[in-house]
Write an enzyme that holds these catalytic residues in place. Structure first.
Site, PDB file in Angstrom:
ATOM      1  N   VAL A  67       0.621  -1.288   0.098  1.00  0.00           N
ATOM      2  CA  VAL A  67       0.085  -0.054   0.112  1.00  0.00           C
ATOM      3  C   VAL A  67       0.858   1.392  -0.053  1.00  0.00           C
ATOM      4  O   VAL A  67       1.916   1.511   0.790  1.00  0.00           O
ATOM      5  CB  VAL A  67      -0.995   0.067   1.297  1.00  0.00           C
ATOM      6  N   LYS A  68       0.473   2.204  -0.822  1.00  0.00           N
ATOM      7  CA  LYS A  68       1.407   3.666  -0.884  1.00  0.00           C
ATOM      8  C   LYS A  68       0.553   4.583  -0.294  1.00  0.00           C
ATOM      9  O   LYS A  68      -0.667   4.780  -0.632  1.00  0.00           O
ATOM     10  CB  LYS A  68       1.565   3.793  -2.487  1.00  0.00           C
ATOM     11  N   VAL A  69       1.111   5.277   0.571  1.00  0.00           N
ATOM     12  CA  VAL A  69       0.524   6.526   1.198  1.00  0.00           C
ATOM     13  C   VAL A  69       1.495   7.662   0.918  1.00  0.00           C
ATOM     14  O   VAL A  69       2.819   7.378   0.954  1.00  0.00           O
ATOM     15  CB  VAL A  69       0.169   6.348   2.674  1.00  0.00           C
TER      16      VAL A  69
END
Ligand code: G3P
Length: 218
Positions: free
Chosen positions: A84-86
């Site tokens: 997951v990219k934040v």
């Protein structure tokens, strides 16, 4: 060094993965929007994950921590390869910590300084993505920031992997390798340019011409 492909185009990914050239894929909302005009983003991400034996970064689009965590959970359920990219915002770092506490891998993106990279490491980021080309665009030295992150991470023994991003040409890739980035993510055109060398082309031509003149068969 691990090489990731920076695209959401399944055809580009398939052709690079066939030769085992890539260790993973990174996407972002801009890249996914380009290919998700007639298909569900989820379906595209699933197709990408099936093609690559490695991490596939998929980015949240919420700006608030709780929503990012919820989106992150949903993205991570698509396939075990999903990371997951934040974004590197206060909410993004809080979301990173919560996702990591739930054993979900996180790529903290939009990093532009070594100090930001330290905060991401403290929040438990699996990867930190400094945007080299965009730092250059702003009139600063992207590679200086990358070197600083390498030095600081080594000094304090942070385990977060440095994923050099926003690489625009082969020189960027070479410099990122020499600095010791753990991974580099390349747009497909940069990967194609890395394979090319004028001496390879002229050398091959000369071999084949000599062979043809000799009139021999293999
Ligand atoms: O990996 C991040 C990348 O997609 C951003 O690249 O060229 O848009 O700055 P660029």
């Amino acid at each position: 060094m691990k090489i990731f492909l920076d695209t959401a185009d399944p055809d580009e990914i398939r052709s690079a993965a066939e030769a085992n050239l890539i260790d993973g894929v990174t996407t972002n909302p801009s890249l996914l929007a380009k290919v998700a005009t007639h298909r569900e983003p989820r379906e595209i991400l699933l197709e990408i994950c099936d093609q690559v034996d490695g991490p596939v970064s998929a980015e949240v689009v919420a700006e608030d921590c709780e929503e990012m965590v919820e989106e992150g959970r949903r993205l991570s359920e698509i396939h075990p390869h999903i990371v997951v990219k934040v974004p590197l915002s206060q909410d993004g770092l809080r979301a990173c910590r919560t996702l990591r506490n739930n054993r979900i891998r996180v790529n903290v993106t939009l990093c532009f300084s070594a100090a930001q990279a330290v905060l991401a490491a403290k929040a438990g980021a699996t990867y930190i993505s400094p945007f080299i080309g965009r730092i250059d665009d702003a009139g600063h030295e992207g590679m200086d920031v990358l070197s600083e992150i390498r030095r600081v991470y080594d000094t304090y023994h942070y385990e977060t992997e440095i994923l050099a991003a926003s690489l625009r040409h082969p020189k960027h890739v070479r410099e990122a390798m020499l600095i010791g980035a753990d991974c580099a993510t390349l747009p497909p055109d940069v990967l194609h340019k890395l394979m090319k060398h004028p001496l390879t082309d002229s050398g091959l031509r000369a071999f084949l011409d000599d062979w043809e003149r000799a009139g021999r068969q293999l």
